[in-house]
Scaffold this active site. Sequence first.
Site, PDB file in Angstrom:
ATOM      1  N   CYS A   1     -13.565  -8.390  26.776  1.00 47.61           N
ATOM      2  CA  CYS A   1     -14.710  -7.504  26.616  1.00 47.61           C
ATOM      3  C   CYS A   1     -15.717  -7.680  27.750  1.00 47.61           C
ATOM      4  CB  CYS A   1     -15.336  -7.713  25.244  1.00 47.61           C
ATOM      5  SG  CYS A   1     -16.390  -6.341  24.722  1.00 47.61           S
TER       6      CYS A   1
ATOM      7  N   HIS B   1     -10.419  -7.529  22.177  1.00 48.28           N
ATOM      8  CA  HIS B   1     -10.692  -8.902  21.741  1.00 48.28           C
ATOM      9  C   HIS B   1      -9.464  -9.540  21.099  1.00 48.28           C
ATOM     10  CE1 HIS B   1     -15.065  -9.326  22.294  1.00 48.28           C
ATOM     11  NE2 HIS B   1     -15.169  -8.062  21.965  1.00 48.28           N
TER      12      HIS B   1
ATOM     13  N   GLU C   1      -8.956 -12.565  20.798  1.00 45.77           N
ATOM     14  CA  GLU C   1      -9.347 -13.869  20.242  1.00 45.77           C
ATOM     15  C   GLU C   1      -9.944 -13.797  18.846  1.00 45.77           C
ATOM     16  OE1 GLU C   1     -13.272 -12.431  21.954  1.00 45.77           O
ATOM     17  OE2 GLU C   1     -11.131 -12.139  22.313  1.00 45.77           O
TER      18      GLU C   1
END
Length: 288
Positions: free
Chosen positions: A108, A202, A204
């Site tokens: 991001c 994202h 993660e």
Amino acid sequence: MTSRGLRFLIAESEPPKAREERRDSVGRSSGDTYLDILAHLAPGAACDRIRPADADSDLQSGGTISDYDAVFLTGSPLALYDETSEVRRAVAFMRATFTSGTPAFGSCAGLQLATVAAGGTVRPNRSGPEAGFARRITATDAGRTHPMLAGRPAAYDAPSIHTDEVVTLPTDAVLLASNRATVVQAAEIRHENGVFWGVQYHPEIGLDEVGGALRRQASSLVESGLARTCAAVEEQAVLIDAFHREPQRRDLAWRLGLDDQVSDSEKRQIEIRNFINALLTHGRSLRP
């Protein structure tokens, strides 16, 4: 090969207020999320954290960026086109990372930060926020053979919430993936001595963090026309929270329009795993 002995530096660029709002919302900051995911994907690696946007940010060890095997850049609400002291400090840190030759991965705002530090440009999303999930991300010709996207299907969805986008990639950057909402969904940037792999989405975060992000930005999502009311945003967040708790539920997958590229954490996190594997196999250049 093993990750034991590796040293990672997590660069958390969220300003203090945003960090606390995120912790209040989902129980962890963006840096906390990266600490958790790296402990899972690279057991035995040592992780330090730095907050480059903060005025008093320094490496706790008193060392340098070059002491680390890799840097991980988190998401952040910083607008990289604003001339604020926070942005200037974050960009200076990323430029120092490139100069040091330490490979980096970012998601991001991490991708946007690397872009600006290497001479590219960022602006507000032309089509408004990409909120909740980025849909039908598709690899470019270069992306189909790039190791960061190894294991991804021809088109896939991923957790995503961003209000800015990369407009112009720097020289010596390669576009790896796009979708209809955001042209630059994944890229490799080589600048000075360093290399950066990054994605606009994202990999993660957990689905609970997606729900929390929607709640924190409910008013802006209504203003942008993605939802009619804040109550509608809450309804979507409730569905996503339920899917987080029970990712095997086919009814929720159907209602949300998601498959195992999102519900299966191992598949959702594949870009980070591929980066770590490339580091272990090829060293700081990430090249065979």
